[in-house]
Motif scaffolding. Structure first.
Motif, PDB file in Angstrom:
ATOM      1  N   TRP A  94     -22.989 -62.641 -20.927  1.00  0.00           N
ATOM      2  CA  TRP A  94     -22.968 -61.435 -21.336  1.00  0.00           C
ATOM      3  C   TRP A  94     -23.822 -60.524 -20.173  1.00  0.00           C
ATOM      4  N   ALA A  95     -23.039 -59.587 -19.883  1.00  0.00           N
ATOM      5  CA  ALA A  95     -23.534 -58.356 -18.801  1.00  0.00           C
ATOM      6  C   ALA A  95     -24.609 -57.455 -19.569  1.00  0.00           C
ATOM      7  N   TYR A  96     -25.335 -57.263 -18.905  1.00  0.00           N
ATOM      8  CA  TYR A  96     -26.659 -56.380 -18.920  1.00  0.00           C
ATOM      9  C   TYR A  96     -26.188 -55.005 -18.541  1.00  0.00           C
ATOM     10  N   ASP A  97     -26.121 -53.903 -19.663  1.00  0.00           N
ATOM     11  CA  ASP A  97     -25.779 -52.802 -19.355  1.00  0.00           C
ATOM     12  C   ASP A  97     -26.578 -51.673 -20.194  1.00  0.00           C
ATOM     13  N   GLU A  98     -27.611 -52.077 -20.850  1.00  0.00           N
ATOM     14  CA  GLU A  98     -28.177 -51.063 -21.438  1.00  0.00           C
ATOM     15  C   GLU A  98     -29.662 -50.827 -21.322  1.00  0.00           C
ATOM     16  N   PHE A  99     -30.279 -51.776 -20.710  1.00  0.00           N
ATOM     17  CA  PHE A  99     -31.916 -51.809 -20.416  1.00  0.00           C
ATOM     18  C   PHE A  99     -32.221 -51.839 -18.822  1.00  0.00           C
ATOM     19  N   GLY A 100     -32.505 -50.944 -18.267  1.00  0.00           N
ATOM     20  CA  GLY A 100     -32.633 -50.738 -16.855  1.00  0.00           C
ATOM     21  C   GLY A 100     -34.243 -51.076 -16.408  1.00  0.00           C
ATOM     22  N   PRO A 101     -34.437 -51.001 -15.287  1.00  0.00           N
ATOM     23  CA  PRO A 101     -35.877 -51.234 -15.032  1.00  0.00           C
ATOM     24  C   PRO A 101     -36.865 -50.633 -15.577  1.00  0.00           C
ATOM     25  N   SER A 102     -36.642 -49.214 -15.790  1.00  0.00           N
ATOM     26  CA  SER A 102     -37.388 -48.158 -16.454  1.00  0.00           C
ATOM     27  C   SER A 102     -37.960 -48.798 -17.622  1.00  0.00           C
ATOM     28  N   SER A 103     -37.246 -49.358 -18.513  1.00  0.00           N
ATOM     29  CA  SER A 103     -37.928 -49.844 -19.689  1.00  0.00           C
ATOM     30  C   SER A 103     -38.912 -50.560 -19.293  1.00  0.00           C
ATOM     31  N   ALA A 104     -39.022 -51.478 -18.344  1.00  0.00           N
ATOM     32  CA  ALA A 104     -40.025 -52.481 -18.127  1.00  0.00           C
ATOM     33  C   ALA A 104     -41.354 -51.551 -17.517  1.00  0.00           C
ATOM     34  N   SER A 105     -40.634 -50.934 -16.731  1.00  0.00           N
ATOM     35  CA  SER A 105     -41.859 -50.247 -15.865  1.00  0.00           C
ATOM     36  C   SER A 105     -42.576 -49.189 -16.562  1.00  0.00           C
ATOM     37  N   VAL A 139     -28.316 -68.298 -14.759  1.00  0.00           N
ATOM     38  CA  VAL A 139     -29.001 -69.758 -14.830  1.00  0.00           C
ATOM     39  C   VAL A 139     -29.910 -69.894 -13.614  1.00  0.00           C
ATOM     40  N   VAL A 140     -30.974 -70.462 -13.882  1.00  0.00           N
ATOM     41  CA  VAL A 140     -31.992 -70.930 -13.020  1.00  0.00           C
ATOM     42  C   VAL A 140     -32.408 -72.279 -13.063  1.00  0.00           C
ATOM     43  N   SER A 141     -32.506 -72.783 -11.819  1.00  0.00           N
ATOM     44  CA  SER A 141     -33.473 -74.185 -11.865  1.00  0.00           C
ATOM     45  C   SER A 141     -34.909 -74.086 -11.750  1.00  0.00           C
ATOM     46  N   GLU A 153     -37.709 -81.823 -12.631  1.00  0.00           N
ATOM     47  CA  GLU A 153     -36.734 -80.333 -12.383  1.00  0.00           C
ATOM     48  C   GLU A 153     -35.749 -80.286 -13.727  1.00  0.00           C
ATOM     49  N   GLY A 154     -35.735 -78.993 -14.210  1.00  0.00           N
ATOM     50  CA  GLY A 154     -34.958 -78.584 -15.416  1.00  0.00           C
ATOM     51  C   GLY A 154     -34.415 -77.378 -15.139  1.00  0.00           C
ATOM     52  N   SER A 155     -33.427 -76.664 -16.141  1.00  0.00           N
ATOM     53  CA  SER A 155     -33.129 -75.527 -15.951  1.00  0.00           C
ATOM     54  C   SER A 155     -33.724 -74.427 -16.976  1.00  0.00           C
ATOM     55  N   GLY A 156     -33.133 -73.317 -16.831  1.00  0.00           N
ATOM     56  CA  GLY A 156     -33.522 -72.281 -17.699  1.00  0.00           C
ATOM     57  C   GLY A 156     -32.363 -71.165 -17.744  1.00  0.00           C
ATOM     58  N   PHE A 157     -32.780 -69.886 -18.365  1.00  0.00           N
ATOM     59  CA  PHE A 157     -31.691 -68.747 -18.191  1.00  0.00           C
ATOM     60  C   PHE A 157     -32.566 -67.798 -18.556  1.00  0.00           C
ATOM     61  N   ILE A 158     -31.947 -66.502 -17.920  1.00  0.00           N
ATOM     62  CA  ILE A 158     -32.607 -65.240 -18.085  1.00  0.00           C
ATOM     63  C   ILE A 158     -32.517 -64.544 -19.420  1.00  0.00           C
ATOM     64  N   ILE A 159     -33.402 -64.155 -19.992  1.00  0.00           N
ATOM     65  CA  ILE A 159     -33.132 -63.495 -21.200  1.00  0.00           C
ATOM     66  C   ILE A 159     -33.811 -62.151 -21.358  1.00  0.00           C
ATOM     67  N   ARG A 160     -34.442 -61.530 -20.298  1.00  0.00           N
ATOM     68  CA  ARG A 160     -34.553 -60.261 -20.131  1.00  0.00           C
ATOM     69  C   ARG A 160     -34.406 -59.737 -18.802  1.00  0.00           C
ATOM     70  N   LEU A 213     -32.642 -57.772 -13.482  1.00  0.00           N
ATOM     71  CA  LEU A 213     -31.800 -59.209 -13.680  1.00  0.00           C
ATOM     72  C   LEU A 213     -30.564 -58.894 -14.838  1.00  0.00           C
ATOM     73  N   THR A 214     -29.647 -60.057 -14.804  1.00  0.00           N
ATOM     74  CA  THR A 214     -28.583 -59.917 -15.633  1.00  0.00           C
ATOM     75  C   THR A 214     -28.944 -61.215 -16.598  1.00  0.00           C
ATOM     76  N   PRO A 215     -29.520 -60.811 -18.196  1.00  0.00           N
ATOM     77  CA  PRO A 215     -29.721 -61.724 -19.079  1.00  0.00           C
ATOM     78  C   PRO A 215     -28.464 -62.055 -19.874  1.00  0.00           C
ATOM     79  N   LEU A 216     -28.707 -63.352 -20.365  1.00  0.00           N
ATOM     80  CA  LEU A 216     -27.762 -63.701 -21.298  1.00  0.00           C
ATOM     81  C   LEU A 216     -28.084 -63.442 -22.838  1.00  0.00           C
ATOM     82  N   VAL A 217     -27.252 -63.250 -23.697  1.00  0.00           N
ATOM     83  CA  VAL A 217     -27.767 -63.079 -25.096  1.00  0.00           C
ATOM     84  C   VAL A 217     -27.533 -64.517 -25.797  1.00  0.00           C
TER      85      VAL A 217
END
Length: 458
Positions: A94-105, A139-141, A153-160, A213-217
């Motif tokens: 899923w592409a991320y198109d709503e929450f930019g860095p401004s929300s975090a900063s 997806v990350v290692s 070693e394992g895997s993970g994925f971006i959620i935010r 970053l581009t999170p998955l939903v």
């Protein structure tokens, strides 16, 4: 259907009826052995074989990061009574198109992308290639360093978009200084801080210093049905950016992972997508581009760790369960789980599961308030028959505090449905009544308020 473009080829000669199946976690570097009560007689759980220490040479483009063979994190699992089912579909990212860095900063609570923002159209022309191209950047290692060495070693994925990553607890457990090395899809490495983890659900959240970053939903795992197509992404055996496909083989498999000191109870999704050591913590996706499971465990043939590997039986933590846990960990650093507040009789062998005759109900707990008594036999939860205590436990753990469940209870010759409102485990004291239902003798061994993670589409 046979004309489904995602349908994987079927090998009808891969299995032999004589070989009993054993289930293995994708997690811990230790080689634990546990029993599978409901599998074929003599079956045991073993972790998959540890890959060679030296990497094998693979031809590659200079622009890509070299594939590396590392030790995979492995943990023994027990598929309690394999009597359930699980949901999944086939998917993309899923592409991320709503929450930019401004929300975090700005300091505001950032959220995950809302459903409906997929970069992939759910059409007949969607291909595995298009799905993979969209999801792989998210997806990350993850490398677990212990004593200065890579212990697994394992895997993970971006959620935010602001650097939060979801993975398995067993992938990060025991790491030096509560930090891990996170390797992005482009080869960039970050030091990841473990925000929080729970062995109860085998989930952990890691934070890296990155934004945009581009999170998955996280999708709705309850919407999946047996036969739905799924795709698994991760770093099996240290081979990063690996994509495999399959279907949902079953729903609600009661799987216990870990050891007697830290046992996770998983109402698991079962899949035949090829999953191997190192896939732990990676996403299992559906056709709408949503994560519907977090890959956690596999089954393998044979009676030794050297024979461990994918045999078409993998298990994933449902995304609905993962969503609640991730939200709570991000908000508080810890996670709770729902309870009924009873002690189960591990020696009982009749229909259903029995509340212990002595001290079987925690005083003031949900069961006590609802009218359940010591000696009652619970035969179903929400209309689903219960034959083993681990089935009841994982069904409850799949819920959230403040949710209602309907327990079918037999008392003497009569049977009735009793509605019980679950509470967090921290709100129940068992006193001297013994072990709670989540640690029934035979095992031996928050819901977020919204805002942090998006709700899946209807």
């Amino acid at each position: 259907m046979n004309d489904n473009p995602f349908a994987p080829p079927r090998d009808l000669t891969a299995s032999t009826p004589e070989a009993p199946a054993t289930t293995t976690d994708l997690s811990r570097p230790t080689h634990d052995t546990v029993e599978l009560p409901s599998a074929a007689p003599g079956a045991s759980f073993f972790p998959p074989a540890v890959p060679p220490a030296e990497p094998a040479a693979f031809p590659q483009s200079p622009a890509t990061r070299p594939a590396r063979l590392r030790r995979s994190t492995v943990a023994a699992i027990v598929a309690g009574s394999l009597v359930l089912g699980a949901g999944a579909g086939f998917g993309g990212a899923w592409a991320y198109d709503e929450f930019g860095p401004s929300s975090a900063s700005s300091g505001a609570a950032a959220t995950l992308p809302q459903s409906g923002n997929s970069t992939i159209s759910s059409t007949d022309s969607t291909t595995v290639a298009s799905v993979a191209a969209s999801v792989l950047p998210s997806v990350v290692s993850i490398e677990n360093l212990q004593g200065g060495q890579v212990a697994g070693e394992g895997s993970g994925f971006i959620i935010r978009e602001d650097g939060y990553i979801l993975t398995n607890n067993h992938v990060v457990s025991g790491s030096d200084g509560d930090t891990v090395t996170v390797v992005m899809s482009d080869g960039t490495e970050y030091e990841g801080e473990i925000v929080g983890a729970t062995a109860d659900y085998d989930l952990a959240v890691v934070k890296i210093d990155a934004t945009g970053l581009t999170p998955l939903v996280l999708g709705d795992s309850d919407a999946m049905v047996v036969g739905d197509d799924v795709i698994a992404v991760g770093s099996p055996l240290g081979l990063e950016a690996t994509v495999t496909t399959g279907i949902v083989s079953a729903l609600h498999r009661p799987v216990t992972a870990g050891d007697t000191e830290s046992t996770a109870f998983i109402d698991a999704i079962q899949t035949d997508a090829a999953i191997n050591p190192g896939n732990s913590g990676g996403p299992l996706l559906n056709a709408r581009g949503e994560v519907i499971g977090i890959n956690s465990a596999i089954a393998s043939l044979g009676s030794s760790a050297s024979q461990s590997g994918s045999v078409g039986l993998g298990f994933a933590i449902p995304s609905n369960q993962a969503r609640r846990t991730a939200e709570e960990i991000i908000a508080t650093g810890t996670a709770t789980y729902p309870v009924v507040g009873v002690v189960l009789d591990g020696t009982y062998t009749g229909e259903g599961v029995k509340v212990a005759d002595e001290g079987g109900v925690a005083s003031g707990g949900p069961a006590d308030l609802a009218g359940i008594e010591s000696g009652d036999v619970i035969t179903a939860i929400d209309g689903r028959p219960i034959t083993r205590s681990d089935e009841l436990v994982v069904a409850i753990r799949a819920k959230a505090p403040d949710e209602d469940v309907v327990l079918t209870v037999r008392r003497g010759e009569s049977e009735q449905d009793i509605t019980v409102t679950l509470v967090a485990n921290t709100e129940v004291s068992y006193g001297d009544s013994g072990e709670p239902e989540e640690s029934a003798p035979e095992q031996s061994g928050p819901d977020g308020d919204g805002g942090m993670l998006p709700d899946p589409s209807e």
